[in-house]
Write an enzyme that holds these catalytic residues in place. Sequence first.
Site, PDB file in Angstrom:
ATOM      1  N   GLU A 157       7.161  -7.095   4.183  1.00 12.83           N
ATOM      2  CA  GLU A 157       8.225  -7.075   5.236  1.00 12.83           C
ATOM      3  C   GLU A 157       7.754  -6.066   6.506  1.00 12.83           C
ATOM      4  O   GLU A 157       7.405  -4.955   6.219  1.00 12.83           O
ATOM      5  CB  GLU A 157       9.453  -6.639   4.579  1.00 12.83           C
ATOM      6  N   ASP A 186      15.903  -1.756   0.161  1.00 11.73           N
ATOM      7  CA  ASP A 186      17.275  -1.629   0.835  1.00 11.73           C
ATOM      8  C   ASP A 186      17.878  -3.075   0.941  1.00 11.73           C
ATOM      9  O   ASP A 186      17.371  -4.060   0.518  1.00 11.73           O
ATOM     10  CB  ASP A 186      17.167  -0.996   2.130  1.00 11.73           C
TER      11      ASP A 186
END
Length: 636
Positions: free
Chosen positions: A427, A502
Amino acid sequence: MVNNDRVHYGAGQIQVLEGLEPVRKRPGMYIGSTDSRGLHHLVKELVDNSIDEALNGYADTIWVVLHKDGSIEVGDNGRGIPIEVHPKTGKSTLETVMTILHAGGKFGGDSGYKVSGGLHGVGLSVVNALTDRFIVEVCRDGTMYRQEYRKGVPITELITVGPTDESGTRQRFYPDPEIFEATEFSPELILTRLRESAFLNKGVKIVFRDENTDKETVYQYDGGLISFVEHLNKAKEPIHPTIIYIEKTQDDVILETAIQYNDGYSESVLSFANNVNTHEGGTHLSGFRAALTRTLNDYARKNNMLKESDENLTGDDVREGCTAVISVKLLEPQFEGQTKNKLGNSEVRGIAETIINEGLSTFLEENPSEAKRIIEKCIQAARARDAARKARELTRRKNALEISSLPGKLADCSSTDPDQCELYIVEGDSAGGTAKQGRDRRFQAIMPLRGKILNVERARLDRSLSNQEIRAIISAMGTGMGEDFDINKRRYSRVVLMTDADVDGLHIRTLLLTFFYRMMRELLEREMIYIAMPPLYRIEKRNQVHYCHSDRELDQILDTIGRQGVNIQRYKGLGEMDYNQLWDTTMNPETRTIKRVTVDDAASAEEVFSTLMGEKVEPRREFIEAHAAEVTELDI
Ligand code: 0RA
């Protein structure tokens, strides 16, 4: 916990030990593996036995309790395992089935294990052999009995505890850490399995209690498969109100199926044989598919919805937006395939096809307005597929031009042996950069993803293929996708998804899993997809460094090493780690904690996904409420 008294072996006990030795020597042969999946097989085995007792009409409630000391309990209110002396062994039947391999089927005769899963129906003795400690209690004929075992060997006689007015079997065990890589049970996995069992065995009440959280969950579905399909379509928009339901027994095969179409584009058809989830499908599923295509075409022709000049609806057309569960029960199931999750019995194909042809055409005849909506949906799919085919041909031609050029942002590895190579999908560009510095470039390739990938669930193929990130993954993998997928062309045998811990990271991971589930499912079936587990905290005391993944783990470590002079760093994202830290915690094959993804995980990711991203508000609210604890831990 368990004390470590030396077990004194008598002659009889040595015999038991020898009898179960093959199980302890090669656990994989009996339960598939010794990882978390194998561990959970033990629970499934006991639950399935209790479900058989319920299906035979003797029990109506099954419970599973996760105890604080790490043990697990499975019980039912059935007849209780017989304790009478067994003529062949001279021991109680209970001790016989607990200590002799394959004794299960033999003592029950017709009254016993009629439709146990041929795959996992390994028997109580296998479970017993793989536990550090196993306590079984039987209530029968007004008396409670109890016996305890260590690593499969009885360490007590069958003790008469006293009178009781209950009836049933209660089993509690501690998995053996000498056998299993990890002995911690996953409440989520157990819940998913138990809910599945409750759907598949209508009316049976299954209670799960987790003593760590004091939470109790009860599953009981009088609607069986109808409730299952309702559940699968919960976050979707059905296009017709009635769930189609067909049930029939033919040639000793019990078949049940429930079907409902929704306005989405993907197919969600789950198949089971003897309550085992056949992820790889098999003959029951191909019979189902053949019947669906044939019956819908016949009906559409007969009612002039397809004209003479129109082509037939294809299998893909009739499966778009189709949610269904098909369950068969048969006497001698043969399981085949990569993960032994594919039904092989050839006679089942024809039986399934005949029963479903008949049931489905009856439904269509009796419900013409619902039939019309279903056929219209399939015709729309056919038109869109035509457009998509053209778009794909374009993409293919483009791909042919690009074939020598891998995506620009891929930092490839030097080895070209796919079995050596792994692809990290990371990511963000900054974490991607760190991973590039940290990796072992001989066998680790890095591909950073910018932002979110497209949700393939909500887009047809042509749009998915025009998405940059998706095209980059497909060309990096080399396999093609969908019906063009070819595992032999893979450039990597491990794909590791590395996202932040997250909510955004969870979301991206879910999108990626949905993508693999929809477009490259064989990678999941072969368990080639992994999730990196980057730590949340780095704890330093003097020269000692610890990493941990949750607040709970942080507390445990601090309890152990003490809180004084400790330096704690909390990572907000992967980008905050330096490359050495990332290598140590997440990329070094010797030390990293990456987790292998199964088709089950991907399917529940998909469920989470359609709930969180679907158009309906109510299921989303329910989901967030139910998962509030995890969501706060994810630090929104
Ligand atoms: C076969 C015969 C009988 C009971 C069972 C199996 C049985 C096995 C399990 C495993 C877990 N729970 C169970 N409950 C029952 C009883 C035969 C009889 O009573 O005559």
